[in-house]
Design an enzyme around this catalytic site. Structure first.
Site, mmCIF file in Angstrom:
data_model
loop_
_atom_site.group_PDB
_atom_site.id
_atom_site.type_symbol
_atom_site.label_atom_id
_atom_site.label_comp_id
_atom_site.label_asym_id
_atom_site.label_seq_id
_atom_site.Cartn_x
_atom_site.Cartn_y
_atom_site.Cartn_z
ATOM 1 N N SER A 112 12.572 16.835 -0.840
ATOM 2 C CA SER A 112 11.932 16.211 -2.030
ATOM 3 C C SER A 112 12.991 15.697 -3.030
ATOM 4 O O SER A 112 12.703 15.213 -3.968
ATOM 5 C CB SER A 112 11.111 17.421 -2.615
ATOM 6 O OG SER A 112 12.121 18.403 -3.086
ATOM 7 N N HIS A 146 8.251 12.431 3.254
ATOM 8 C CA HIS A 146 8.261 13.503 2.094
ATOM 9 C C HIS A 146 6.616 13.796 1.758
ATOM 10 O O HIS A 146 6.261 12.828 1.159
ATOM 11 C CB HIS A 146 8.758 13.301 0.818
ATOM 12 C CG HIS A 146 8.562 14.362 -0.312
ATOM 13 N ND1 HIS A 146 8.483 13.858 -1.574
ATOM 14 C CD2 HIS A 146 8.454 15.677 -0.408
ATOM 15 C CE1 HIS A 146 8.107 14.866 -2.475
ATOM 16 N NE2 HIS A 146 8.500 15.911 -1.526
ATOM 17 N N ASN A 202 8.290 11.813 -7.760
ATOM 18 C CA ASN A 202 8.996 12.991 -8.748
ATOM 19 C C ASN A 202 9.816 12.000 -9.727
ATOM 20 O O ASN A 202 9.993 12.453 -11.108
ATOM 21 C CB ASN A 202 9.869 13.620 -8.049
ATOM 22 C CG ASN A 202 9.049 14.985 -7.322
ATOM 23 O OD1 ASN A 202 8.213 15.475 -8.066
ATOM 24 N ND2 ASN A 202 9.677 15.393 -6.419
ATOM 25 N N GLU A 241 5.621 9.968 1.071
ATOM 26 C CA GLU A 241 6.735 9.212 0.715
ATOM 27 C C GLU A 241 7.813 8.803 2.004
ATOM 28 O O GLU A 241 7.918 9.767 2.910
ATOM 29 C CB GLU A 241 7.674 9.580 -0.239
ATOM 30 C CG GLU A 241 7.096 9.779 -1.733
ATOM 31 C CD GLU A 241 7.703 10.466 -2.830
ATOM 32 O OE1 GLU A 241 7.455 10.105 -3.842
ATOM 33 O OE2 GLU A 241 8.553 11.306 -2.377
#
Length: 515
Positions: A131, A152, A202, A164
């Site tokens: 991550s 991910h 993120n 992702e």
């Protein structure tokens, strides 16, 4: 969130056998979806008994699906038969793709991939569920870095319909295409992103929590008020402090600091000292029984909002700077039955309502030559349909604050009073979200459409950051940021060139340049 309603099996994948290293929550979810997509799945975990636990857990999910009529007994039997144990890494030799979901540690992942290369064929793909770690750096320890890619997922994997796909700098285009096809076969939206800190979701999520923490740190409002405003006015699924408590500060603070430092102290990602001290105090959130909220029997204890003050009607003068705001507030005044002061300048005892964008009430009062003691600002970014926010200057007399409060809440709509702030709460958080999203587009981390869709799916925002900017008006967002930057001189608020150019030209924020 429940995971007892798995999706139907998806189309054939470009792989036949998937190896899964690490059978924790993420690994289990990945294995479940892979089996449903038709792959033979070999599970490996260094802990004795972990694979059996994972298989039993996944079988339980499918059994609940059968009980609810979402799956047939044949489906259950077919899926279960696709889950196999790989007692040793060598047992993964026949896999054409291996996904690792182990501890988030660079050395551990590099070591694992080096050992896997010793048993896999050169055409096998190595996918990391990292991550936060650089895919390129993980691949640098491999003999064939072209086969390494980021894949991910988000927890819980079966319900978070996004994965992702992150190529490293040396990842082959064929591997990218095959992994994207695998993610789609598993029923997920594949968000391709470049190998940058935080990748896409993120990265895009940095503004929501950090700007809310900054607002809290400035004593503009308490955490519960900030949460209420962003849920009610902004339409977010949950407030930033509810989210921080749910995730746990031990996780969230580490991510905030990691991305900040990986971007060489980029001001847009600056963490707050509030989380460092709370982390030291053990106030982690739900998992510790207390975070920003205190928890009793798993539920947050939230104090009631203060009651609406009893204030007599007074004449109301509305700043003419925003014609749309004047129209909306005038209708509110009329509906409440209060007298409207229609003069070019306010009468001697009129309540003065201001509608700033990115400015504080003090600055607007002085700029317009008004008496600060009678001035109250109202946030009109999201209109007046739901919760309403007001803020006072340090000189505003309580009777005028109470009058504005009573007026705004006369029809039962909740009102949140704030201390003076450039940009209220909603304006600041939304502008920062849009700005970070625009800079992601500027950097080419992902396409605009991918960015917006990934944020909607991965973060649960009501809109992606670029669509959010268009919804509120990109020129208004630019004005908020310009005023925030002018007042604070904090580079955190400098507008992205992507945003400035498109707002100035009146173009949608998803507009790309022709080449």
């Amino acid at each position: 969130m429940s995971t007892d309603a798995p999706p139907e099996a998806t189309p054939a994948t470009p792989f036949r056998r998937l190896g899964l290293v690490g059978t924790g929550a993420m690994g289990r979810g990945i294995a479940q979806l892979a089996a449903q997509a038709g792959l033979e799945v070999s599970l490996h975990d260094a802990r004795t008994g972990a694979v059996d636990e994972a298989r039993d857990f996944i079988a339980g999910v499918w059994s609940r699906g059968v009980a609810k009529g979402r799956l047939s007994e044949d489906d259950l039997a077919r899926y279960r038969a696709r889950l196999h144990e790989a007692a040793e890494l060598a047992d993964l030799a026949g896999c054409d793709v291996v996904v690792e979901a182990i501890v988030e540690n660079l050395e551990a992942k590099q070591d694992l991939f080096a050992r896997l290369e010793a048993v896999l064929g050169d055409d096998a793909v190595l996918a990391t569920n990292t991550s936060s770690l650089s895919v390129t750096t993980i691949a640098s320890a491999c003999r064939v870095p072209q086969r390494v890619i980021g894949f991910h997922f988000f927890n819980p994997v079966p319900l978070m319909k996004i994965v992702e796909v992150i190529p490293g700098l040396r990842t082959s285009t064929d591997v990218v295409a095959r992994i994207e096809a695998l993610g789609q076969a598993m029923g997920h939206f594949t968000a391709r992103a470049t190998d940058t800190p935080g990748f896409l979701v993120n990265h895009a999520g940095r503004a929501f929590g950090t700007e809310a923490l900054r607002i809290l740190g400035e004593s503009v409002a308490d955490h519960a008020t900030i949460d209420r405003i962003l849920v009610d006015q902004g339409g977010f699924r949950m407030g930033p402090f509810t989210l921080l408590d749910l995730t746990g500060l031990d996780v969230s603070h580490a991510v905030m600091e990691s991305i900040y430092h990986q971007y060489y102290e980029e001001a847009r990602f600056r963490p707050s000292p509030l989380t460092r001290s709370r982390l030291a105090a053990g106030l982690l959130g739900r998992k510790s029984g207390e975070g920003f909220y205190r928890y009793e029997e798993g539920k947050a204890v939230v104090e009631d909002e203060p009651p609406l003050p009893a204030a007599p009607p007074v004449p109301v003068w509305i700043s003419p700077e925003d014609p749309e705001a004047v129209e909306a507030l005038s209708a509110l005044v009329a509906a409440a039955g209060w007298p409207l002061d229609r003069g070019e300048r306010p009468a001697a005892e009129s309540l003065c309502l201001l509608t700033p964008l990115g400015e504080d009430a003090t600055q607007v009062a002085l700029r317009q030559g008004l008496e600060a003691r009678r001035c109250v600002a109202v946030d009109m970014l999201a209109g007046l349909d739901r919760r309403r926010s007001l803020m006072t200057t340090p000189a505003t007399e309580p009777r005028y604050r109470d009058a504005a409060w009573a007026l705004l809440g006369h029809d039962g709509t909740p009102v949140s009073p704030l201390h003076d702030s450039n940009g209220f709460v909603l304006q600041r958080v939304v502008a920062c979200i849009v700005n970070v999203g625009a800079e992601i587009a500027q950097q080419g981390v992902a396409t605009p459409d991918t960015l917006d869709r990934a944020v909607e799916l991965g973060l649960g925002y009501p809109r992606g950051p670029l669509a959010m900017g268009d919804h509120y008006g990109s020129r208004r967002i630019l004005t908020i940021l310009d005023n925030l930057f002018a007042a604070s001189r904090d580079p955190r608020y400098r507008p992205s060139p992507w945003l400035r150019r498109r707002a100035t030209l009146g173009l949608p924020l998803a507009t790309t340049e022709s080449t």
